[in-house]
Design a protein around this motif. Structure first.
Motif, PDB file in Angstrom:
ATOM      1  N   GLY A  10      -8.592  -9.681  -0.093  1.00  0.00           N
ATOM      2  CA  GLY A  10      -7.511  -9.122  -0.504  1.00  0.00           C
ATOM      3  C   GLY A  10      -6.427  -9.619   0.461  1.00  0.00           C
ATOM      4  O   GLY A  10      -6.518 -10.835   0.982  1.00  0.00           O
ATOM      5  N   CYS A  11      -5.537  -8.774   0.641  1.00  0.00           N
ATOM      6  CA  CYS A  11      -4.428  -9.115   1.789  1.00  0.00           C
ATOM      7  C   CYS A  11      -5.031  -9.549   3.029  1.00  0.00           C
ATOM      8  O   CYS A  11      -4.515 -10.248   3.917  1.00  0.00           O
ATOM      9  CB  CYS A  11      -3.165  -7.987   1.623  1.00  0.00           C
ATOM     10  SG  CYS A  11      -2.253  -7.833   0.463  1.00  0.00           S
ATOM     11  N   LEU A  14      -7.337 -12.741   3.080  1.00  0.00           N
ATOM     12  CA  LEU A  14      -6.590 -14.168   2.712  1.00  0.00           C
ATOM     13  C   LEU A  14      -5.640 -14.460   3.807  1.00  0.00           C
ATOM     14  O   LEU A  14      -5.503 -15.554   4.063  1.00  0.00           O
ATOM     15  CB  LEU A  14      -6.002 -13.894   1.187  1.00  0.00           C
ATOM     16  CG  LEU A  14      -6.909 -13.833  -0.042  1.00  0.00           C
ATOM     17  CD1 LEU A  14      -6.380 -13.652  -1.150  1.00  0.00           C
ATOM     18  CD2 LEU A  14      -7.628 -15.290   0.050  1.00  0.00           C
ATOM     19  N   THR A  15      -5.125 -13.384   4.379  1.00  0.00           N
ATOM     20  CA  THR A  15      -4.265 -13.794   5.490  1.00  0.00           C
ATOM     21  C   THR A  15      -5.061 -14.058   6.928  1.00  0.00           C
ATOM     22  O   THR A  15      -4.559 -15.120   7.207  1.00  0.00           O
ATOM     23  CB  THR A  15      -3.310 -12.477   6.114  1.00  0.00           C
ATOM     24  OG1 THR A  15      -2.594 -11.881   4.740  1.00  0.00           O
ATOM     25  CG2 THR A  15      -2.346 -12.680   7.247  1.00  0.00           C
ATOM     26  N   GLY A  36      -8.979 -10.477  -4.777  1.00  0.00           N
ATOM     27  CA  GLY A  36      -7.489  -9.968  -4.647  1.00  0.00           C
ATOM     28  C   GLY A  36      -7.362  -8.574  -4.100  1.00  0.00           C
ATOM     29  O   GLY A  36      -6.281  -8.055  -3.634  1.00  0.00           O
ATOM     30  N   THR A  40      -4.310  -5.641  -6.402  1.00  0.00           N
ATOM     31  CA  THR A  40      -4.150  -6.350  -7.697  1.00  0.00           C
ATOM     32  C   THR A  40      -4.275  -5.330  -8.790  1.00  0.00           C
ATOM     33  O   THR A  40      -3.977  -5.668  -9.974  1.00  0.00           O
ATOM     34  CB  THR A  40      -5.493  -7.517  -8.100  1.00  0.00           C
ATOM     35  OG1 THR A  40      -6.458  -6.688  -8.185  1.00  0.00           O
ATOM     36  CG2 THR A  40      -5.378  -8.575  -7.073  1.00  0.00           C
ATOM     37  N   VAL A  61      -1.295 -11.658  -3.960  1.00  0.00           N
ATOM     38  CA  VAL A  61      -2.607 -12.212  -3.389  1.00  0.00           C
ATOM     39  C   VAL A  61      -2.605 -13.736  -3.738  1.00  0.00           C
ATOM     40  O   VAL A  61      -3.375 -14.460  -3.186  1.00  0.00           O
ATOM     41  CB  VAL A  61      -3.546 -11.288  -3.727  1.00  0.00           C
ATOM     42  CG1 VAL A  61      -3.939 -10.053  -2.728  1.00  0.00           C
ATOM     43  CG2 VAL A  61      -3.826 -10.835  -5.033  1.00  0.00           C
ATOM     44  N   GLN A  65      -3.387 -16.682  -1.260  1.00  0.00           N
ATOM     45  CA  GLN A  65      -4.696 -17.532  -1.644  1.00  0.00           C
ATOM     46  C   GLN A  65      -4.301 -19.068  -1.447  1.00  0.00           C
ATOM     47  O   GLN A  65      -4.748 -19.777  -0.610  1.00  0.00           O
ATOM     48  CB  GLN A  65      -5.395 -17.065  -2.731  1.00  0.00           C
ATOM     49  CG  GLN A  65      -6.708 -17.941  -2.897  1.00  0.00           C
ATOM     50  CD  GLN A  65      -7.593 -17.729  -4.030  1.00  0.00           C
ATOM     51  OE1 GLN A  65      -7.549 -16.394  -4.524  1.00  0.00           O
ATOM     52  NE2 GLN A  65      -8.264 -18.577  -4.666  1.00  0.00           N
ATOM     53  N   ALA A 287      -0.427  -2.930   2.237  1.00  0.00           N
ATOM     54  CA  ALA A 287      -0.584  -4.515   2.165  1.00  0.00           C
ATOM     55  C   ALA A 287      -0.178  -5.327   3.313  1.00  0.00           C
ATOM     56  O   ALA A 287      -0.808  -5.962   3.707  1.00  0.00           O
ATOM     57  CB  ALA A 287       0.411  -4.909   0.911  1.00  0.00           C
ATOM     58  N   ALA A 291      -2.372  -7.189   5.924  1.00  0.00           N
ATOM     59  CA  ALA A 291      -2.176  -8.647   6.163  1.00  0.00           C
ATOM     60  C   ALA A 291      -2.224  -8.897   7.819  1.00  0.00           C
ATOM     61  O   ALA A 291      -2.519  -9.949   8.275  1.00  0.00           O
ATOM     62  CB  ALA A 291      -0.829  -9.200   5.686  1.00  0.00           C
TER      63      ALA A 291
END
Ligand code: NAP
Length: 309
Positions: A10-11, A14-15, A36, A40, A61, A65, A287, A291
Protein backbone atom coordinates in the motif's frame (compact mmCIF):
# COMPACT_ATOMS: atom_id res chain seq x y z
CA UNK A 1 19.35 -14.24 0.90
CA UNK A 2 17.60 -10.84 0.85
CA UNK A 3 18.83 -7.61 2.36
CA UNK A 4 15.43 -6.02 3.05
CA UNK A 5 11.96 -7.49 2.62
CA UNK A 6 8.86 -5.30 2.80
CA UNK A 7 5.53 -7.04 3.47
CA UNK A 8 2.66 -5.02 2.02
CA UNK A 9 2.30 -2.83 -1.05
CA UNK A 10 0.00 0.00 0.00
CA UNK A 11 1.12 3.60 0.45
CA UNK A 12 3.38 2.64 3.38
CA UNK A 13 5.10 -0.40 1.86
CA UNK A 14 5.62 1.14 -1.56
CA UNK A 15 6.95 4.44 -0.19
CA UNK A 16 9.34 2.40 1.96
CA UNK A 17 10.36 0.67 -1.28
CA UNK A 18 11.03 4.03 -3.02
CA UNK A 19 13.28 5.19 -0.20
CA UNK A 20 14.98 1.81 0.29
CA UNK A 21 15.62 1.35 -3.44
CA UNK A 22 17.10 4.84 -3.75
CA UNK A 23 19.36 4.02 -0.77
CA UNK A 24 20.54 0.92 -2.66
CA UNK A 25 19.05 -1.47 -0.08
CA UNK A 26 17.63 -3.65 -2.91
CA UNK A 27 14.19 -4.16 -1.34
CA UNK A 28 11.91 -7.05 -2.23
CA UNK A 29 8.21 -6.25 -1.70
CA UNK A 30 5.56 -8.93 -1.18
CA UNK A 31 2.26 -7.36 -2.14
CA UNK A 32 0.06 -10.13 -0.75
CA UNK A 33 -3.70 -10.56 -1.12
CA UNK A 34 -4.62 -6.87 -1.48
CA UNK A 35 -1.95 -5.23 -3.63
CA UNK A 36 -2.20 -1.47 -3.34
CA UNK A 37 -3.90 -1.71 0.03
CA UNK A 38 -7.19 -0.26 1.19
CA UNK A 39 -6.76 3.00 -0.72
CA UNK A 40 -7.47 1.12 -3.95
CA UNK A 41 -11.03 0.63 -2.70
CA UNK A 42 -11.69 4.37 -2.38
CA UNK A 43 -12.52 6.69 -5.25
CA UNK A 44 -10.81 10.02 -5.66
CA UNK A 45 -8.27 10.92 -2.98
CA UNK A 46 -8.54 14.67 -2.54
CA UNK A 47 -6.09 15.24 0.29
CA UNK A 48 -2.83 13.71 -0.95
CA UNK A 49 -0.45 16.65 -1.46
CA UNK A 50 0.63 17.30 -5.04
CA UNK A 51 -2.66 16.38 -6.71
CA UNK A 52 -4.77 19.57 -6.75
CA UNK A 53 -7.46 17.88 -8.86
CA UNK A 54 -7.44 14.70 -6.72
CA UNK A 55 -6.14 11.29 -7.74
CA UNK A 56 -7.79 7.86 -7.92
CA UNK A 57 -6.57 5.62 -5.09
CA UNK A 58 -5.51 2.91 -7.54
CA UNK A 59 -3.60 5.42 -9.71
CA UNK A 60 -1.80 6.81 -6.68
CA UNK A 61 -0.39 3.45 -5.54
CA UNK A 62 0.39 2.44 -9.14
CA UNK A 63 2.49 5.60 -9.49
CA UNK A 64 4.32 4.94 -6.20
CA UNK A 65 5.00 1.36 -7.32
CA UNK A 66 6.36 2.57 -10.69
CA UNK A 67 8.57 5.05 -8.83
CA UNK A 68 9.93 2.28 -6.57
CA UNK A 69 10.55 -0.05 -9.54
CA UNK A 70 12.33 2.72 -11.41
CA UNK A 71 14.97 2.64 -8.67
CA UNK A 72 15.22 -1.16 -8.66
CA UNK A 73 12.65 -2.34 -6.10
CA UNK A 74 11.18 -5.76 -6.92
CA UNK A 75 7.45 -6.17 -6.31
CA UNK A 76 6.03 -9.69 -6.18
CA UNK A 77 2.34 -10.45 -5.79
CA UNK A 78 2.88 -13.50 -3.59
CA UNK A 79 1.48 -13.85 -0.09
CA UNK A 80 3.70 -14.34 2.95
CA UNK A 81 2.25 -17.35 4.78
CA UNK A 82 4.31 -17.30 7.97
CA UNK A 83 7.29 -15.56 9.52
CA UNK A 84 9.86 -16.66 12.06
CA UNK A 85 11.47 -13.64 13.66
CA UNK A 86 13.18 -15.64 16.43
CA UNK A 87 16.30 -16.27 14.35
CA UNK A 88 18.64 -14.17 12.22
CA UNK A 89 18.34 -13.90 9.31
CA UNK A 90 14.54 -13.74 9.58
CA UNK A 91 12.70 -16.59 7.84
CA UNK A 92 9.60 -16.07 5.71
CA UNK A 93 7.47 -18.78 4.10
CA UNK A 94 6.18 -17.50 0.77
CA UNK A 95 4.05 -19.88 -1.26
CA UNK A 96 5.95 -22.89 0.09
CA UNK A 97 9.43 -21.37 -0.33
CA UNK A 98 11.66 -20.08 2.45
CA UNK A 99 12.97 -16.53 2.04
CA UNK A 100 15.69 -15.25 4.36
CA UNK A 101 16.17 -11.56 5.01
CA UNK A 102 18.48 -9.41 7.10
CA UNK A 103 15.85 -6.76 7.81
CA UNK A 104 12.08 -6.59 7.51
CA UNK A 105 9.53 -3.80 7.15
CA UNK A 106 5.97 -4.75 8.09
CA UNK A 107 3.41 -2.67 6.17
CA UNK A 108 0.46 -5.04 6.13
CA UNK A 109 -2.23 -2.38 6.46
CA UNK A 110 -5.74 -2.94 7.71
CA UNK A 111 -8.95 -4.65 6.62
CA UNK A 112 -12.62 -3.70 6.75
CA UNK A 113 -14.32 -4.31 10.10
CA UNK A 114 -17.51 -6.40 10.06
CA UNK A 115 -20.72 -5.89 12.05
CA UNK A 116 -20.49 -9.47 13.30
CA UNK A 117 -24.04 -10.52 12.39
CA UNK A 118 -24.67 -14.04 11.15
CA UNK A 119 -26.96 -12.70 8.40
CA UNK A 120 -24.25 -10.21 7.34
CA UNK A 121 -21.80 -13.08 6.77
CA UNK A 122 -24.38 -15.20 4.93
CA UNK A 123 -25.33 -12.35 2.58
CA UNK A 124 -21.79 -11.12 1.86
CA UNK A 125 -21.46 -10.61 -1.91
CA UNK A 126 -25.25 -11.15 -2.15
CA UNK A 127 -26.00 -7.52 -1.35
CA UNK A 128 -23.74 -7.01 1.67
CA UNK A 129 -20.46 -5.35 0.70
CA UNK A 130 -17.60 -3.37 2.21
CA UNK A 131 -16.74 -1.25 -0.83
CA UNK A 132 -19.09 1.11 -2.63
CA UNK A 133 -16.39 2.06 -5.12
CA UNK A 134 -15.98 -1.58 -6.11
CA UNK A 135 -19.62 -2.70 -6.08
CA UNK A 136 -21.88 0.38 -6.09
CA UNK A 137 -22.50 0.35 -9.83
CA UNK A 138 -23.71 -3.28 -9.90
CA UNK A 139 -27.14 -3.66 -11.58
CA UNK A 140 -28.74 -5.05 -8.37
CA UNK A 141 -28.21 -1.70 -6.67
CA UNK A 142 -29.45 0.55 -9.50
CA UNK A 143 -32.43 2.75 -8.58
CA UNK A 144 -32.93 0.83 -5.33
CA UNK A 145 -32.86 2.05 -1.74
CA UNK A 146 -29.40 1.38 -0.26
CA UNK A 147 -27.98 1.40 3.26
CA UNK A 148 -24.57 2.54 4.48
CA UNK A 149 -23.55 1.72 8.07
CA UNK A 150 -21.09 3.98 9.91
CA UNK A 151 -20.44 7.61 10.72
CA UNK A 152 -16.82 8.19 9.69
CA UNK A 153 -15.22 9.55 6.52
CA UNK A 154 -15.49 6.14 4.84
CA UNK A 155 -19.24 5.89 5.48
CA UNK A 156 -19.77 9.44 4.18
CA UNK A 157 -17.68 8.77 1.10
CA UNK A 158 -19.60 5.55 0.40
CA UNK A 159 -22.96 7.27 0.89
CA UNK A 160 -22.05 10.13 -1.47
CA UNK A 161 -20.76 7.71 -4.09
CA UNK A 162 -23.94 5.60 -3.88
CA UNK A 163 -26.23 8.57 -4.55
CA UNK A 164 -25.23 8.12 -8.21
CA UNK A 165 -26.83 4.67 -8.31
CA UNK A 166 -29.43 4.21 -5.57
CA UNK A 167 -32.88 5.78 -5.35
CA UNK A 168 -32.16 6.74 -1.71
CA UNK A 169 -29.24 6.13 0.64
CA UNK A 170 -29.90 5.56 4.34
CA UNK A 171 -26.90 6.29 6.55
CA UNK A 172 -27.22 4.28 9.76
CA UNK A 173 -25.11 5.65 12.59
CA UNK A 174 -25.04 4.55 16.22
CA UNK A 175 -24.80 8.13 17.51
CA UNK A 176 -26.38 11.45 16.50
CA UNK A 177 -23.15 13.13 15.36
CA UNK A 178 -20.91 12.05 12.52
CA UNK A 179 -17.29 11.22 13.27
CA UNK A 180 -16.36 12.25 9.73
CA UNK A 181 -14.38 15.41 8.92
CA UNK A 182 -16.54 18.54 8.65
CA UNK A 183 -16.20 18.82 4.88
CA UNK A 184 -17.43 15.25 4.35
CA UNK A 185 -20.17 15.53 6.98
CA UNK A 186 -21.45 18.75 5.41
CA UNK A 187 -21.57 17.16 1.95
CA UNK A 188 -23.60 14.25 3.34
CA UNK A 189 -25.98 16.33 5.40
CA UNK A 190 -26.69 18.66 2.44
CA UNK A 191 -27.40 15.82 0.03
CA UNK A 192 -31.15 15.31 -0.49
CA UNK A 193 -30.60 11.66 -1.51
CA UNK A 194 -28.97 10.75 1.82
CA UNK A 195 -31.19 10.17 4.85
CA UNK A 196 -29.30 9.81 8.14
CA UNK A 197 -30.81 7.38 10.64
CA UNK A 198 -29.35 8.49 13.97
CA UNK A 199 -28.77 6.56 17.19
CA UNK A 200 -29.40 3.30 15.41
CA UNK A 201 -27.70 -0.06 14.98
CA UNK A 202 -28.34 -2.84 12.49
CA UNK A 203 -29.61 -5.95 14.27
CA UNK A 204 -30.26 -8.15 11.24
CA UNK A 205 -29.83 -8.18 7.47
CA UNK A 206 -32.83 -9.60 5.55
CA UNK A 207 -33.39 -11.99 3.92
CA UNK A 208 -31.16 -15.02 4.35
CA UNK A 209 -33.89 -17.41 3.22
CA UNK A 210 -34.13 -15.62 -0.15
CA UNK A 211 -30.32 -15.50 -0.47
CA UNK A 212 -30.33 -11.75 -1.19
CA UNK A 213 -30.62 -8.45 0.64
CA UNK A 214 -34.19 -7.15 0.87
CA UNK A 215 -33.85 -4.93 3.95
CA UNK A 216 -32.38 -4.43 7.39
CA UNK A 217 -33.72 -4.45 10.90
CA UNK A 218 -32.54 -1.41 12.85
CA UNK A 219 -32.83 -0.66 16.53
CA UNK A 220 -32.90 2.85 17.95
CA UNK A 221 -30.47 2.62 20.87
CA UNK A 222 -32.25 5.39 22.78
CA UNK A 223 -35.82 4.09 22.50
CA UNK A 224 -35.11 0.38 21.76
CA UNK A 225 -37.69 0.63 18.97
CA UNK A 226 -37.00 -1.76 16.07
CA UNK A 227 -37.99 -1.00 12.47
CA UNK A 228 -37.38 -2.49 9.04
CA UNK A 229 -35.84 -0.48 6.22
CA UNK A 230 -36.30 -2.11 2.79
CA UNK A 231 -33.12 -1.95 0.71
CA UNK A 232 -31.21 -3.89 -1.96
CA UNK A 233 -27.71 -3.34 -0.61
CA UNK A 234 -25.90 -2.89 2.69
CA UNK A 235 -22.53 -1.14 2.57
CA UNK A 236 -20.67 -1.61 5.85
CA UNK A 237 -18.14 1.18 6.55
CA UNK A 238 -17.42 0.97 10.28
CA UNK A 239 -13.65 1.23 10.26
CA UNK A 240 -10.76 -1.14 10.01
CA UNK A 241 -8.75 -3.69 11.94
CA UNK A 242 -4.99 -4.14 11.45
CA UNK A 243 -3.77 -7.15 9.39
CA UNK A 244 -1.28 -8.38 11.95
CA UNK A 245 -2.21 -11.99 12.71
CA UNK A 246 0.98 -13.13 10.91
CA UNK A 247 3.00 -11.63 13.77
CA UNK A 248 0.93 -12.81 16.77
CA UNK A 249 3.23 -13.79 19.63
CA UNK A 250 6.29 -12.30 17.89
CA UNK A 251 5.76 -8.54 17.58
CA UNK A 252 4.39 -6.51 20.47
CA UNK A 253 0.91 -5.14 19.79
CA UNK A 254 -1.65 -3.05 21.65
CA UNK A 255 -5.01 -4.44 22.80
CA UNK A 256 -6.56 -3.69 19.39
CA UNK A 257 -3.79 -5.56 17.54
CA UNK A 258 -1.77 -2.58 16.23
CA UNK A 259 2.01 -3.20 16.23
CA UNK A 260 3.80 -1.06 18.81
CA UNK A 261 6.68 1.19 17.80
CA UNK A 262 9.63 2.03 20.04
CA UNK A 263 11.65 5.13 20.86
CA UNK A 264 9.62 7.44 18.60
CA UNK A 265 10.91 5.52 15.54
CA UNK A 266 9.54 2.68 13.39
CA UNK A 267 11.47 0.06 15.41
CA UNK A 268 9.52 -2.85 16.88
CA UNK A 269 10.44 -5.03 19.85
CA UNK A 270 12.64 -7.12 17.51
CA UNK A 271 15.80 -5.36 16.28
CA UNK A 272 15.85 -5.39 12.47
CA UNK A 273 12.04 -5.45 12.16
CA UNK A 274 10.39 -2.12 11.38
CA UNK A 275 6.76 -1.17 10.89
CA UNK A 276 4.87 1.39 8.80
CA UNK A 277 1.33 2.44 7.97
CA UNK A 278 -2.14 1.43 9.12
CA UNK A 279 -0.96 -1.80 10.77
CA UNK A 280 0.78 0.38 13.38
CA UNK A 281 -1.45 3.45 13.36
CA UNK A 282 -4.75 3.49 15.24
CA UNK A 283 -4.87 7.29 15.13
CA UNK A 284 -4.19 8.99 11.77
CA UNK A 285 -4.65 6.27 9.10
CA UNK A 286 -4.23 8.57 6.12
CA UNK A 287 -2.51 7.80 2.83
CA UNK A 288 -0.01 10.58 3.47
CA UNK A 289 0.77 9.48 7.05
CA UNK A 290 1.20 5.87 5.90
CA UNK A 291 3.56 7.05 3.14
CA UNK A 292 5.49 9.17 5.65
CA UNK A 293 5.88 6.23 8.02
CA UNK A 294 7.05 4.10 5.09
CA UNK A 295 9.82 6.63 4.42
CA UNK A 296 10.79 6.58 8.11
CA UNK A 297 10.87 2.77 8.18
CA UNK A 298 13.17 2.63 5.14
CA UNK A 299 15.52 5.17 6.72
CA UNK A 300 15.50 3.29 10.04
CA UNK A 301 16.06 -0.05 8.28
CA UNK A 302 18.92 1.39 6.22
CA UNK A 303 20.65 2.71 9.34
CA UNK A 304 20.16 -0.59 11.17
CA UNK A 305 21.53 -2.63 8.25
CA UNK A 306 24.53 -0.27 8.06
CA UNK A 307 25.26 -0.67 11.75
CA UNK A 308 24.69 -4.43 11.90
CA UNK A 309 26.33 -5.86 8.82
P1 NAP B 1 -13.53 5.56 11.54
O1 NAP B 1 -13.14 6.98 11.41
O2 NAP B 1 -12.93 4.73 12.63
O3 NAP B 1 -15.12 5.53 11.69
C1 NAP B 1 -15.79 4.33 11.92
C2 NAP B 1 -17.27 4.66 12.11
O4 NAP B 1 -17.97 3.42 12.27
C3 NAP B 1 -17.54 5.50 13.35
O5 NAP B 1 -18.52 6.45 13.05
C4 NAP B 1 -18.00 4.47 14.37
O6 NAP B 1 -18.96 5.00 15.26
C5 NAP B 1 -18.69 3.44 13.50
N1 NAP B 1 -18.59 2.09 14.08
C6 NAP B 1 -17.49 1.44 14.51
N2 NAP B 1 -17.80 0.20 14.93
C7 NAP B 1 -19.14 0.07 14.77
C8 NAP B 1 -20.05 -0.98 15.00
N3 NAP B 1 -19.66 -2.17 15.50
N4 NAP B 1 -21.35 -0.77 14.72
C9 NAP B 1 -21.75 0.42 14.19
N5 NAP B 1 -20.93 1.45 13.93
C10 NAP B 1 -19.64 1.28 14.23
O7 NAP B 1 -13.24 4.74 10.20
P2 NAP B 1 -13.27 5.23 8.68
O8 NAP B 1 -14.45 6.06 8.38
O9 NAP B 1 -13.06 3.99 7.88
O10 NAP B 1 -11.99 6.14 8.54
C11 NAP B 1 -10.69 5.61 8.89
C12 NAP B 1 -9.64 6.67 8.65
O11 NAP B 1 -9.50 6.90 7.25
C13 NAP B 1 -10.02 8.00 9.29
O12 NAP B 1 -8.85 8.58 9.81
C14 NAP B 1 -10.56 8.79 8.15
O13 NAP B 1 -10.39 10.21 8.31
C15 NAP B 1 -9.74 8.26 6.97
N6 NAP B 1 -10.50 8.41 5.71
C16 NAP B 1 -10.46 9.61 5.09
C17 NAP B 1 -11.18 9.80 3.93
C18 NAP B 1 -11.14 11.14 3.27
O14 NAP B 1 -10.48 12.04 3.80
N7 NAP B 1 -11.78 11.34 2.16
C19 NAP B 1 -11.97 8.78 3.42
C20 NAP B 1 -12.02 7.56 4.07
C21 NAP B 1 -11.29 7.40 5.24
P3 NAP B 1 -18.52 6.09 16.36
O15 NAP B 1 -18.40 7.37 15.63
O16 NAP B 1 -19.67 6.06 17.32
O17 NAP B 1 -17.26 5.59 16.96
Amino acid sequence: MENLVIIGAGCAGLTAAVYAARANLKPLVFAGPTPGGLITTTGVVENFPGFPEGVEGFDLVSKIQAQAERFGARVEFSEVESVDLSMKPFQLKVEGQTIQTTALIVATGAAHRHLGLESEAKLERKGVTYCATCDGALPIFRNQPLVVVGGGDSACEEALHLTQFGSMVYLIHRRDTLRASKIMADRVLCNPKIKPVWDSVVTDVLDVTQGKVTGIRVKNVKTNEETTIPCAGVFVAIGHAPNNSLFDGQLEMDAAGYILRRNGTTETNIPGVFVAGDCADPRYRQAITAAAMGAQAAIDAGRWIGENS
